[in-house]
Structures are given as structure tokens and as C-alpha cells.
Design a protein around this motif. Structure first.
Motif, PDB file in Angstrom:
ATOM      1  N   TYR A  13      -2.162   4.523   2.423  1.00  0.00           N
ATOM      2  CA  TYR A  13      -3.349   4.969   1.692  1.00  0.00           C
ATOM      3  C   TYR A  13      -3.018   6.144   0.769  1.00  0.00           C
ATOM      4  O   TYR A  13      -3.590   6.272  -0.311  1.00  0.00           O
ATOM      5  CB  TYR A  13      -4.465   5.325   2.669  1.00  0.00           C
ATOM      6  N   TYR A  14      -2.091   6.999   1.190  1.00  0.00           N
ATOM      7  CA  TYR A  14      -1.620   8.090   0.336  1.00  0.00           C
ATOM      8  C   TYR A  14      -0.949   7.538  -0.911  1.00  0.00           C
ATOM      9  O   TYR A  14      -1.085   8.080  -2.014  1.00  0.00           O
ATOM     10  CB  TYR A  14      -0.635   8.948   1.135  1.00  0.00           C
ATOM     11  N   ASN A  15      -0.227   6.434  -0.766  1.00  0.00           N
ATOM     12  CA  ASN A  15       0.542   5.832  -1.853  1.00  0.00           C
ATOM     13  C   ASN A  15      -0.299   4.889  -2.700  1.00  0.00           C
ATOM     14  O   ASN A  15       0.144   4.436  -3.759  1.00  0.00           O
ATOM     15  CB  ASN A  15       1.731   5.063  -1.258  1.00  0.00           C
ATOM     16  N   ASP A  16      -1.519   4.613  -2.265  1.00  0.00           N
ATOM     17  CA  ASP A  16      -2.382   3.646  -2.950  1.00  0.00           C
ATOM     18  C   ASP A  16      -2.777   4.132  -4.339  1.00  0.00           C
ATOM     19  O   ASP A  16      -2.983   5.328  -4.564  1.00  0.00           O
ATOM     20  CB  ASP A  16      -3.639   3.408  -2.110  1.00  0.00           C
ATOM     21  N   LYS A  17      -2.882   3.193  -5.274  1.00  0.00           N
ATOM     22  CA  LYS A  17      -3.366   3.499  -6.619  1.00  0.00           C
ATOM     23  C   LYS A  17      -4.884   3.340  -6.619  1.00  0.00           C
ATOM     24  O   LYS A  17      -5.387   2.209  -6.537  1.00  0.00           O
ATOM     25  CB  LYS A  17      -2.733   2.567  -7.639  1.00  0.00           C
ATOM     26  N   PRO A  18      -5.626   4.427  -6.683  1.00  0.00           N
ATOM     27  CA  PRO A  18      -7.085   4.352  -6.525  1.00  0.00           C
ATOM     28  C   PRO A  18      -7.807   3.598  -7.634  1.00  0.00           C
ATOM     29  O   PRO A  18      -8.955   3.194  -7.471  1.00  0.00           O
ATOM     30  CB  PRO A  18      -7.512   5.821  -6.487  1.00  0.00           C
ATOM     31  N   ASN A  19      -7.143   3.394  -8.773  1.00  0.00           N
ATOM     32  CA  ASN A  19      -7.798   2.702  -9.887  1.00  0.00           C
ATOM     33  C   ASN A  19      -7.600   1.191  -9.849  1.00  0.00           C
ATOM     34  O   ASN A  19      -7.957   0.479 -10.779  1.00  0.00           O
ATOM     35  CB  ASN A  19      -7.302   3.260 -11.223  1.00  0.00           C
ATOM     36  N   THR A  20      -7.020   0.676  -8.761  1.00  0.00           N
ATOM     37  CA  THR A  20      -6.866  -0.765  -8.586  1.00  0.00           C
ATOM     38  C   THR A  20      -7.701  -1.227  -7.405  1.00  0.00           C
ATOM     39  O   THR A  20      -7.985  -0.453  -6.485  1.00  0.00           O
ATOM     40  CB  THR A  20      -5.402  -1.160  -8.340  1.00  0.00           C
ATOM     41  N   VAL A  21      -8.082  -2.501  -7.414  1.00  0.00           N
ATOM     42  CA  VAL A  21      -8.884  -3.052  -6.314  1.00  0.00           C
ATOM     43  C   VAL A  21      -8.033  -3.191  -5.056  1.00  0.00           C
ATOM     44  O   VAL A  21      -8.463  -2.861  -3.951  1.00  0.00           O
ATOM     45  CB  VAL A  21      -9.478  -4.418  -6.712  1.00  0.00           C
ATOM     46  N   ALA A  22      -6.809  -3.670  -5.221  1.00  0.00           N
ATOM     47  CA  ALA A  22      -5.929  -3.905  -4.076  1.00  0.00           C
ATOM     48  C   ALA A  22      -5.361  -2.600  -3.539  1.00  0.00           C
ATOM     49  O   ALA A  22      -5.202  -1.619  -4.271  1.00  0.00           O
ATOM     50  CB  ALA A  22      -4.790  -4.819  -4.493  1.00  0.00           C
ATOM     51  N   ILE A  23      -5.087  -2.592  -2.256  1.00  0.00           N
ATOM     52  CA  ILE A  23      -4.329  -1.500  -1.648  1.00  0.00           C
ATOM     53  C   ILE A  23      -2.879  -1.954  -1.617  1.00  0.00           C
ATOM     54  O   ILE A  23      -2.533  -2.936  -0.943  1.00  0.00           O
ATOM     55  CB  ILE A  23      -4.840  -1.178  -0.239  1.00  0.00           C
ATOM     56  N   GLU A  24      -2.043  -1.266  -2.362  1.00  0.00           N
ATOM     57  CA  GLU A  24      -0.671  -1.725  -2.562  1.00  0.00           C
ATOM     58  C   GLU A  24       0.144  -1.708  -1.268  1.00  0.00           C
ATOM     59  O   GLU A  24       0.027  -0.797  -0.458  1.00  0.00           O
ATOM     60  CB  GLU A  24       0.032  -0.858  -3.620  1.00  0.00           C
ATOM     61  N   GLU A  25       0.988  -2.724  -1.137  1.00  0.00           N
ATOM     62  CA  GLU A  25       1.913  -2.819  -0.020  1.00  0.00           C
ATOM     63  C   GLU A  25       2.975  -1.730  -0.139  1.00  0.00           C
ATOM     64  O   GLU A  25       3.407  -1.382  -1.233  1.00  0.00           O
ATOM     65  CB  GLU A  25       2.575  -4.197  -0.056  1.00  0.00           C
ATOM     66  N   THR A  26       3.410  -1.186   0.982  1.00  0.00           N
ATOM     67  CA  THR A  26       4.507  -0.226   0.984  1.00  0.00           C
ATOM     68  C   THR A  26       5.778  -0.898   1.484  1.00  0.00           C
ATOM     69  O   THR A  26       5.752  -2.002   2.035  1.00  0.00           O
ATOM     70  CB  THR A  26       4.212   0.984   1.880  1.00  0.00           C
ATOM     71  N   VAL A  27       6.894  -0.211   1.327  1.00  0.00           N
ATOM     72  CA  VAL A  27       8.167  -0.737   1.824  1.00  0.00           C
ATOM     73  C   VAL A  27       8.117  -0.897   3.335  1.00  0.00           C
ATOM     74  O   VAL A  27       8.778  -1.794   3.900  1.00  0.00           O
ATOM     75  CB  VAL A  27       9.332   0.168   1.386  1.00  0.00           C
TER      76      VAL A  27
END
Length: 465
Positions: free
Chosen positions: A60-74
Motif C-alpha cells: 500500500y505504501y508503494n501503491d500509485k494512488p492515481n490508478t484504480v489498481a493496487i500495484e503488485e510488488t516484487v
């Protein structure tokens, strides 16, 4: 007889295949299978103190808040299982770093505080030591001092993790076990009673004391020490991705025909957890993520390499929602220019005004919040004045109150409230920890395992049965 032969041997039989030919074929097949199962390079990554809440928080810290999806992390890409962490029965259910690292390094449970000795205080062979005996190069890359509990448990044997000087001495006295050491530790290796750096150099090691030297390492064993004890927090260091930088240099330095075993430890994830410092936690996790992303690419180019990442235990009882509120707000953490510890040092110098607090913290705080910071400073000043009024004997029994520490606590409290972060302890918890693996034979680490299983599997992959 033909029913007992493989299709390959049947073909050979038509041209005179004998029972001895079939036996040789089976023996060759078995040897090839065993060789395929063995791994050339093993990179064991320990994220000290990193329980499941840490990798979730980083997502959640690494998430891009301006996108709908919550980005996957490594981390999301390589999760394969969970590991239990309990120590030997005499230490109960909650492990310390030494017992846990011993389990990860040797496959044997022991008591809290033990450095690769069993419950009878007898030395236990480690996977790093075994790999060295098989002709592989070995190395340790850590953000703590290189004689701290985790690296020591792979390199040495001692009845107590607190015997820092003795453990450092053992790196020479008990035979040099690694070809590369990167981390902190000047305090223990450059002492009045002994100069271990000079002794390493006399044994053919190249010594460096700054990150800049990592890009021009000679082809010889390396000792790199970059701090008095542990390294600075990632967000305060000259290179915020210093674990990644050290790991990049290390894999290049250790590369050889026989392969290598390397321990990488994100040590300060644990230290930040002990401090209940979510800002420092996330900066350490970011450095770890960069390291694993690099190793992900490295394994693509070196498919005979195995990477396993786990934690020795979880620290702090981190909760990414607190006080009954269903929210967590990490965006504020990206605004901080330094760790709360450094910010506290800056605010401790003078009386705190609203304008100054906003400038130092680099986010908009209220007048009431600024007053709480100033109140923490005043209280620490009063406590320090009372301390100086005590007799020398009385002072020796208590710690001198520090303005910086009082403000560090106040700033962390403010950040926790703003982000809605919770903590249950300043120590360790007993929950299971995640296991991540990729590369050669990574499927052998999947499912629910015990921390000792990780070392046992690595021993097998290194040819010990």
C-alpha cells in the motif's frame, strides 16, 4: 527382460544391449538427476523482523494512488509459503534473532541468544560453512554490523550473541569462512586492543569504508565496513538503496565456476520495528524491494541460482489500521525528507514554532500538534534538570533524559496517528513469517514449513544428505 528396460535401452538391445549396459544407463540417469537437483548459487535473504504486515504495508505504501489498481510488488510475485519460527523448548514460543538465524543457518533449533550452537552449547555446522567446504565462494551482505546475530550465526559459533568482540575475533581466529563481508562494524573491528581490519588485509583482503569503492573492487577477497555499528537508516544514508548496491557488487565479486553461497540481511527492518518507526520501516522495505527486484533480473540471466527470502521473526506487532478505524494512510510517509530520528535532532535545537515544525517535518501540521511537540521538548528539559540535581550515585542508576529521544517518540506518535498505524510491542511476536523463493529448485520451499526446513533443504541442494 525387455519389459524391464526403458525405451532407450530396448533400442540399444536390438543392437546388442546387455544387462550391464542397462545398469550403466540407469546409473548415469540417476547421476544426472542428482546433478540437476544441485544448485550453483544460493542467495539466502533474511529480512530481519519482517512479518506479514510488513510486506502488506509495503504494497500500500508503494501503491500509485492515481490508478484504480493496487500495484503488485516484487514480494507478491514470489510468495510461496509460511514458516514457523519458535526456538528450542527451553526458550518457549517466541524466538530472538540468534536462535532463529541459527535455525535458518543450521537446521537445528536452539535457545534464544545462541550463535550456531545447540542447547548443549556445542557448535553446529552452517550451510555457509558447508558451501565453503564444497569449493564455493561465500559472502555476507548486511545493514547491521557484520558480527550481529544473523551474519554471526552463518559464520561463527558462540554461546551468546552479545559477545560481539569475541565473535568478530572468531572471523580470523577460527579460520576465515567468507570471501566477502559488507556491512557495519568499525567499533568491533578497529579496537584499541585489536585491529581486525589490518589482520584481514594481511590475509589478502581488500578493505573499503565507503560505498563509492563498491564499483571498483579488485579480484580478491573483500571486507567493507561502512559504519561504526549498523548503517544509518536508508532514508538518512548517502545511498538510500545501499543494500541493493552492496548486493549488486557482491554477486559480481563472488561469481565463479564453482558457484557461491551468500547471505543478504535487511537487518534494519527489525531495528525500525523495535523502534515502532513506520517511516524507517518503509524506507528499509523499499531498499529490500529494490534488492529483490535486482535479484529477480539476476536469476533470469543466471537460472542456476536460487533466491530464498524470509524473516527470522516478526517485530513490533505492526498493524496497518488502529483505533477501530478501517483505514491506513501511508501517503504522508513519502513527504518525509529524513527519518523521524533525524527530524527529532533538528527540532531539539530550539523552541518549536508551528512554522519551524512544518518546515522540518515537510507536511502540514496543526497548531495543536506543534504544541504537543513543544510540550514533549519542555518535559524533557524539566526531566533533564531534575536528573542533574541527583547525586552521581543516583545518576548512575537511571538514563539521562534526552531531548532528541523525547521528540523522536513524539514525532513517531504524530506519524502513527496521521497514518493510523498501530504497534503492540517493542519486541518480537510469535507469528509465522512469509517465505518467498524464485530460481533453481525454488518449488522445494513452498507450503507451510518450519524455519529449520529451509536450512535442511539448502544442505540437500548443496549435496549434503
Amino acid at each position: 527382460m525387455y519389459k524391464l528396460l526403458s525405451a532407450a535401452c530396448i533400442t540399444l538391445a536390438l543392437s546388442g544391449c546387455t544387462a550391464n549396459d542397462a545398469q550403466q544407463l540407469n546409473t548415469s540417469t540417476a547421476k544426472n538427476a542428482a546433478a540437476t537437483n544441485q544448485v550453483k548459487n544460493i542467495i539466502m535473504v533474511v529480512a530481519d523482523g519482517m512479518g506479514p504486515a510488513y510486506t502488506t504495508a509495503y504494497r500500500y505504501y508503494n501503491d500509485k494512488p492515481n490508478t484504480v489498481a493496487i500495484e503488485e510488488t516484487v514480494f507478491d510475485r514470489h510468495l510461496v509459503g509460511m514458516a514457523s519460527t519458535y526456538p528450542a523448548r527451553e526458550s518457549g514460543y517466541i524466538t530472538d534473532s540468534a536462535a532463529a538465524a541459527t535455525a535458518l543457518a543450521t537446521g537445528v533449533k536452539t535457545y534464544n541468544g545462541a550463535i550456531s550452537v545447540d542447547t548443549n552449547k556445542q557448535p553446529i555446522e552452517t550451510v555457509l560453512q558447508w558451501a565453503k567446504q564444497q569449493g564455493k565462494k561465500t559472502g555476507v551482505v548486511v545493514t547491521s554490523q557484520i558480527n550481529h546475530a544473523t551474519p554471526a550465526s552463518y559464520l561463527s559459533h558462540n554461546e551468546s550473541r552479545n559477545n560481539y568482540n569475541a565473535i568478530a575475533d572468531s572471523y580470523i581466529d577460527n579460520g576465515i569462512k567468507a570471501d566477502l563481508y559488507l556491512g557495519g562494524g568499525w567499533q568491533y573491528f578497529l579496537r584499541n586492543d585489536r585491529n581486525l581490519v589490518a589482520e584481514f588485509k594481511s590475509n589478502g583482503f581488500h578493505y573499503l569504508d565507503s560505498y563509492q569503492g563498491l564499483t571498483t573492487l579488485p579480484q580478491k577477497p573483500v571486507l567493507g565496513l561502512f559504519a561504526d555499528v549498523g548503517l544509518p537508516w536508508a532514508m538518512d544514508d548517502t545511498n538510500p538503496l545501499r543494500l541493493s548496491a552492496m548486493t549488486k557488487a557482491a554477486v559480481k565479486q563472488l561469481d565463479n565456476e564453482q558457484g557461491y553461497f551468500m547471505l543478504v540481511e535487511a537487518s534494519l527492518v527489525d531495528w525500525a520495528g523495535h523502534a515502532n518507526d513506520i517511516a524507517a520501516v518503509m524506507s528499509e522495505m523499499h531498499d529490500l524491494a529494490a534488492t529483490i527486484t535486482f535479484l529477480e533480473d539476476y536469476v533470469t540471466k543466471h537460472p542456476d541460482t536460487l533466491v530464498v527470502l524470509t524473516a527470522d521473526h516478526s517485530t513490533g506487532g505492526l498493524t496497518i489500521a488502529a483505533n477501530g478505524k478501517y483505514e491506513w494512510n501511508p501517503s504522508l510517509l513519502h513527504q518525509l525528507k529524513h527519518s523521524p530520528e533525524i527530524l527529532a535532532e533538528q527540532l531539539a535545537k530550539t523552541d518549536i514554532t508551528l512554522a519551524e515544525a512544518r518546515q522540518v517535518l515537510n507536511f502540514d501540521i496543526t497548531k495543536a500538534e506543534a504544541q504537543l511537540l513543544q510540550q514533549a521538548r519542555y518535559q524533557a528539559l524539566e526531566q533533564r534538570a531534575q536528573y542533574y540535581q541527583l547525586s552521581k550515585a543516583a545518576q548512575s542508576k537511571v538514563k539521562e533524559p534526552k531531548l532528541e529521544q523525547a521528540l523522536y517518540t513524539a514525532i513517531k506518535s504524530l506519524i502513527d496517528k496521521r497514518t493510523n498505524t498501530g504497534w503492540t510491542t517493542g519486541g518480537h511476536t510469535g507469528i509465522d513469517v512469509p517465505v518467498f523463493a524464485f530460481g533453481h529448485a525454488s518449488e522445494q520451499f513452498s507450503g507451510q514449513v518450519d524455519n529449520t526446513d529451509i536450512a535442511k533443504t539448502m544442505f540437500k541442494l548443496l549435496g549434503k544428505h
